[in-house]
Design a protein around this motif. Structure first.
Motif, PDB file in Angstrom:
ATOM      1  N   UNK A 150       0.825  -1.205   0.000  1.00  0.00           N
ATOM      2  CA  UNK A 150       0.000   0.000   0.000  1.00  0.00           C
ATOM      3  C   UNK A 150       0.851   1.243   0.000  1.00  0.00           C
ATOM      4  N   UNK A 151       0.567   2.151   0.926  1.00  0.00           N
ATOM      5  CA  UNK A 151       1.288   3.423   0.988  1.00  0.00           C
ATOM      6  C   UNK A 151       0.300   4.537   1.262  1.00  0.00           C
ATOM      7  N   UNK A 152       0.810   5.755   1.501  1.00  0.00           N
ATOM      8  CA  UNK A 152      -0.062   6.869   1.869  1.00  0.00           C
ATOM      9  C   UNK A 152      -1.117   7.207   0.814  1.00  0.00           C
ATOM     10  N   UNK A 153      -0.821   6.978  -0.458  1.00  0.00           N
ATOM     11  CA  UNK A 153      -1.779   7.377  -1.497  1.00  0.00           C
ATOM     12  C   UNK A 153      -2.926   6.384  -1.687  1.00  0.00           C
ATOM     13  N   UNK A 154      -2.917   5.310  -0.868  1.00  0.00           N
ATOM     14  CA  UNK A 154      -3.955   4.287  -0.997  1.00  0.00           C
ATOM     15  C   UNK A 154      -5.349   4.877  -0.879  1.00  0.00           C
ATOM     16  N   UNK A 155      -5.478   5.910  -0.077  1.00  0.00           N
ATOM     17  CA  UNK A 155      -6.741   6.595   0.161  1.00  0.00           C
ATOM     18  C   UNK A 155      -7.445   6.949  -1.143  1.00  0.00           C
ATOM     19  N   UNK A 156      -6.740   7.598  -2.046  1.00  0.00           N
ATOM     20  CA  UNK A 156      -7.367   8.036  -3.289  1.00  0.00           C
ATOM     21  C   UNK A 156      -7.168   7.031  -4.420  1.00  0.00           C
ATOM     22  N   UNK A 157      -5.991   6.405  -4.411  1.00  0.00           N
ATOM     23  CA  UNK A 157      -5.646   5.627  -5.592  1.00  0.00           C
ATOM     24  C   UNK A 157      -5.687   4.115  -5.407  1.00  0.00           C
ATOM     25  N   UNK A 158      -5.922   3.665  -4.182  1.00  0.00           N
ATOM     26  CA  UNK A 158      -5.932   2.227  -3.963  1.00  0.00           C
ATOM     27  C   UNK A 158      -4.531   1.668  -3.800  1.00  0.00           C
ATOM     28  N   UNK A 159      -4.448   0.335  -3.808  1.00  0.00           N
ATOM     29  CA  UNK A 159      -3.161  -0.314  -3.539  1.00  0.00           C
ATOM     30  C   UNK A 159      -2.658  -1.013  -4.794  1.00  0.00           C
ATOM     31  N   UNK A 160      -1.590  -1.790  -4.644  1.00  0.00           N
ATOM     32  CA  UNK A 160      -0.946  -2.409  -5.797  1.00  0.00           C
ATOM     33  C   UNK A 160      -1.933  -3.168  -6.690  1.00  0.00           C
ATOM     34  N   UNK A 161      -2.806  -3.966  -6.070  1.00  0.00           N
ATOM     35  CA  UNK A 161      -3.680  -4.831  -6.882  1.00  0.00           C
ATOM     36  C   UNK A 161      -4.580  -4.042  -7.835  1.00  0.00           C
TER      37      UNK A 161
END
Lengths: 433, 467
Positions: B147-158
């Motif tokens: 994941x990471x901090x941008x997961x909020x808007x952009x989601x995670x790797x998958x």
């Protein structure tokens, strides 16, 4: 059990716990890049030290990974948890050194090299008088006694090609111990001449003194100064290194000086950490602290005095190879670049990844020749992309290595390698009006 | 020497199969806990080499554990059953961008940050941004679904993988998904493999989806006297029609740790800090900043900082980045969790964490990606203090319980690995876990692919002690 405890102390076992194994050091490490194994990364080495301290692996297993570390300290600059890698590395080197069984002969050779050779100005002068590397073939014996599994031949011929021509012995003898500027001195500077610097690059030392004088400083060369001890510490001889530090501290505290200036990144890095050698609160620690507070690189002092102007343009495309020890230990990165940019006509073109070690690293390029050349090849790829006419460095080892790099590429006619001081002198410096 | 090692040695060049003790120890750990010695490390550089390793391993029933750069925080690359560590970190990097399709095809050893550097040349971006992006390989990110901090808007790797090439545990090469954004052909094996933590095969190639790089960003920092208010501010912002790219949270302990470590002017008396980043078109962001400021004020933020330039903004994010090293000064061992709860439950989770901290008398610090409910409770302790580690183990167990009870999950971005396996049934139920196991068994009949991960063994408990 008690033995393990002693081993743990020596190996700086407690300090290995500062490493949280995040791996942020991996991309910064030159040997991880060229040797492509975790075993040759800072994280891998710290883990192996820990394993050895816990008795899980033998000291023998630790030997190669430790010997193959350049000690460039690039890992400490990127480490998010401030692991004291330098202390861990030195602890490991000292432990390995102490645990080694040596023949009488190699012990004698080392005794000579480290006790008499590097610290002696007489020997260093002899070395400078033309054929130092041949005389230094004793290093081969050191390398052998270190049981390096893949010992390369010393390739001394390669290095010999790039050694500058030496001044006559009489010229060396005539050097003044005290140089006064015109007018009232702006600062009083004690110059640390260094051993390799003073022998192989005697002229650069002379130029360094000249630059300080032109900047309005009074320059003195303390008579009893000796080798900084970096080479000793890097070879696991911490005790000797400490003795040399004490001699230097004594030699530089006689007069009321403002700065202790050097022009060799590696020496500077050692000098600036003399206080780490003594226990806090002791008299020697205080004396060392007083010493280290005055230590500066020549580039820092020239920028601080800001008293030079350059009268002759040097119309050259320059790239700068910073010394690892300047960057990662002394943390001096801006002043050399500032000075380069002050030279009229010079165009500075930064290479990719300038902080990647050139592979010189003390005597690394002699004892680990093949590995060193792998690293140099990487460096030269980045150097070549800038298409420079001059490569500027700030450390004798790097300077020789860059000269060697140019030679190996068959470009010795087109590309020059300069110490920063040489570049500045090319531009005919004079006191600002 | 074991027969299977001889067989590998005869296929590979000498420097690709490592069996010296120093090398084996160097691949015995990752960024988490535990240390397991592999019998051999094989550094693969082509898919054919992976096929050979898998076929050999399958024949001799030798465990294989894939490994990127070993930055994993949950134990994914630990060879818990010995055997082979399959190192993909030296695989030659290849990033093949097709800007017109908005995709990049990458090799597994590529560093995640390099992908971004490459695609930025086309005005594109690959949004997943784990903090370790400059060190970790994309192969590892895919396996762990980072994941990471941008997961909020952009989601995670998958959310950015549309196709994979994979070598199965039996040594067959398969392809999943493809190069198109829409693709509903058959089971979605791509999503199944992403986050499977190397238990289903070895990823040898991936097709990633890219998005246009937002032209502008703006940072804000809000200071709160009460943790609960900051939690409410998060929910209020997210329901107001604004979707920030980052919403990070720091509690008082982490603020104080940072200020003790490398002072950057954060308010040490604040109970909580929110660091927010908005991205998009410059005009849109301008309006959104005003709106977010208003929300924060209404909910009682004591102070709101809007940096005037990139430098000031960088300083705020630098302070956030310093949390990990700063808290490591409290005590040497860092147990970093990533329990994640629904966003409405953040304040409640914070309360539960406070109780756990007091109950077990532990140094507990909380920060993390609050915008998506992904908190990082970090327990600072000393591995060498066994009594303390037992308390920590109990506290971690209770943190997981709390997260699951509040409708959350064991792991938001680090993965299950070895540490969280004992808690899987709690979250998935026994039938749910059994179904996953059946899938695993059908992919890997001999059970050689990264054994000991994700699925708990009988009576397995969380252990943070080595001995």
């Amino acid at each position: 059990m008690n033995d393990l405890k002693t081993l743990q102390e020596k190996l700086q076992y407690d300090k290995t716990f500062d490493c949280v194994q995040c791996g942020y050091c991996l991309p910064a490490c030159p040997t991880y890049e060229t040797m492509e194994k975790e075993t040759h990364s800072p994280r891998g080495r710290i883990n192996l030290v820990k394993m050895a301290a816990e008795g899980k692996t033998s000291l023998e297993d630790l030997e190669e990974p430790i010997e193959k570390c350049l000690g460039c300290m690039a890992c400490t600059t990127v480490c998010p948890t401030n692991v004291q890698y330098g202390a861990i590395l030195e602890g490991a080197k000292e432990t390995l050194e102490d645990n080694k069984e040596k023949s009488k002969r190699s012990e004698k050779t080392e005794e000579f090299l480290f006790r008499s050779f590097f610290p002696s100005s007489k020997w260093m002068n002899r070395l400078g008088n033309a054929t130092w590397l041949y005389q230094a073939t004793g290093l081969q014996k050191v390398a052998r006694s270190l049981c390096l599994t893949a010992m390369a031949p010393l390739h001394l011929g390669e290095f010999e090609k790039v050694i500058p021509s030496q001044p006559s012995p009489s010229k060396r003898k005539k050097r003044l111990q005290r140089v006064e500027p015109e007018g009232t001195p702006a600062a009083k500077i004690a110059f640390f001449t260094g051993c390799v610097m003073d022998s192989v690059f005697f002229e650069i030392n002379q130029q360094t003194i000249e630059l300080m004088k032109l900047s309005g400083a009074e320059v003195i060369l303390p008579e009893h100064q000796t080798c900084c001890g970096a080479l000793h510490a890097h070879s696991g001889k911490v005790g000797l290194s400490k003795e040399l530090a004490m001699e230097n501290i004594k030699a530089f505290e006689d007069e009321n000086i403002d700065y202790i200036v050097n022009n060799a990144g590696g020496c500077g890095a050692r000098l600036i950490e003399y206080d780490h050698l003594f226990e806090e609160g002791t008299k020697w620690h205080r004396r060392a602290k007083a010493f280290t507070e005055k230590v500066k690189d020549i580039s820092e002092v020239l920028v601080e005095l800001d008293a030079l102007e350059f009268s002759a343009p040097v119309e050259k495309l320059v790239t700068y190879q910073p010394s690892c020890h300047m960057t990662n230990v002394q943390r001096v990165t801006k002043p050399p670049r500032q000075l380069i940019e002050q030279v009229p006509g010079v165009k500075l073109r930064e290479m990719n990844n300038p902080d990647f070690c050139c592979g010189s690293a003390g005597v690394y390029n002699i004892v680990n020749y093949e590995d060193s050349m792998e690293i140099l090849n990487k460096k030269m790829e980045d150097v070549n992309k800038t298409n420079p006419e001059v490569i500027v460095t700030t450390n004798p080892g790097c300077l020789l290595q860059m000269k060697l790099g140019v030679e190996r590429e068959g470009k010795s006619g087109e590309v020059q390698a300069f110490h920063l001081v040489e570049l500045l002198m090319e531009a005919s410096p004079r006191p600002k009006k | 020497m074991k027969e299977w090692i001889n067989e590998l040695n005869s296929f590979f060049s000498a420097n690709q199969v490592l069996t010296e003790p120093a090398d084996r120890y160097s691949y015995s750990f990752d960024g988490s806990f535990g240390e397991y010695l592999p019998d051999a490390v094989v550094q693969v550089k082509t898919k054919e080499e992976v096929v050979h390793v898998m076929k050999t391993a399958n024949r001799y029933k030798v465990p294989v554990t894939p490994r990127g750069q070993g930055t994993c925080l949950s134990g994914g690359p630990l060879p818990v059953k010995g055997g082979i560590v399959l190192d993909t970190s030296q695989w030659p990097a290849s990033i093949d961008v097709t800007p017109d399709d908005l995709i990049a095809v990458v090799s597994p050893g590529v560093l995640t940050a390099s992908i971004n550097q490459e695609v930025e040349k086309y005005g594109l971006t690959y949004p997943p941004d784990p903090s370790s992006a400059h060190v970790s390989t994309i192969g590892g990110n895919l396996a762990e679904n980072s994941g990471g901090p941008r997961g909020l808007k952009y989601g995670v790797t998958k959310d950015y993988v549309i196709g994979l090439e994979l070598v199965t545990p039996e040594g067959e090469i398969i392809k999943t998904g493809g190069r198109t954004i829409k693709n509903v052909t058959g089971f979605d094996l791509t999503k199944l493999v992403i986050g499977s933590e190397g238990t289903l095969g070895v990823i040898t190639k991936a097709t990633l989806k890219l998005v246009p790089k937002p032209p502008a960003v703006q940072t804000l920092m809000a200071v709160f006297d009460e943790v609960e208010l900051s939690g409410k501010a998060i929910s209020k912002t997210l329901t107001s029609g604004i979707l920030p790219s980052k919403m990070e949270f720091m509690d008082q302990a982490s603020v104080q740790a940072v200020e003790n470590y490398k002072p950057s002017g954060l308010p040490v008396d604040a109970a909580a800090l929110l660091m927010i980043e908005l991205d998009g078109r410059a005009e849109a962001i301008k309006a959104e900043v005003i709106q977010v400021e208003k929300i924060m004020k209404e909910l009682g933020a004591k102070d709101i900082v809007v940096p005037k330039n990139e430098e000031e903004a960088a300083k705020i994010w630098q302070a956030r980045k310093q949390v990990s090293p700063a808290i490591a000064k409290i005590k040497p061992t860092k147990v970093s969790e990533d329990a994640t709860v629904p966003r409405s439950k953040i304040a409640e989770m914070m309360e539960r964490l406070k109780v756990i901290k007091e109950k077990y008398n532990i140094e507990l610090v909380v920060f993390g990606h609050a915008g998506d409910g992904n908190l990082h409770p970090n327990i600072m302790c000393d591995k060498r203090n066994e009594e303390e580690m037992i308390r920590v183990e109990q506290a971690v167990g209770e943190i997981f319980e709390a997260a699951v009870e509040l409708g959350g999950t064991l792991s938001g971005e680090h993965g299950i690995g070895t540490m969280k396996a004992p808690f899987m049934e709690q979250e998935l139920g026994s039938a749910g876990l059994d179904m996953m196991k059946r899938i695993k068994d059908s992919w890997d009949p001999n059970g050689i692919m990264n054994p000991g991960k994700m699925f708990p063994e009988r009576d397995q408990k969380l252990v943070l002690r080595n001995e």
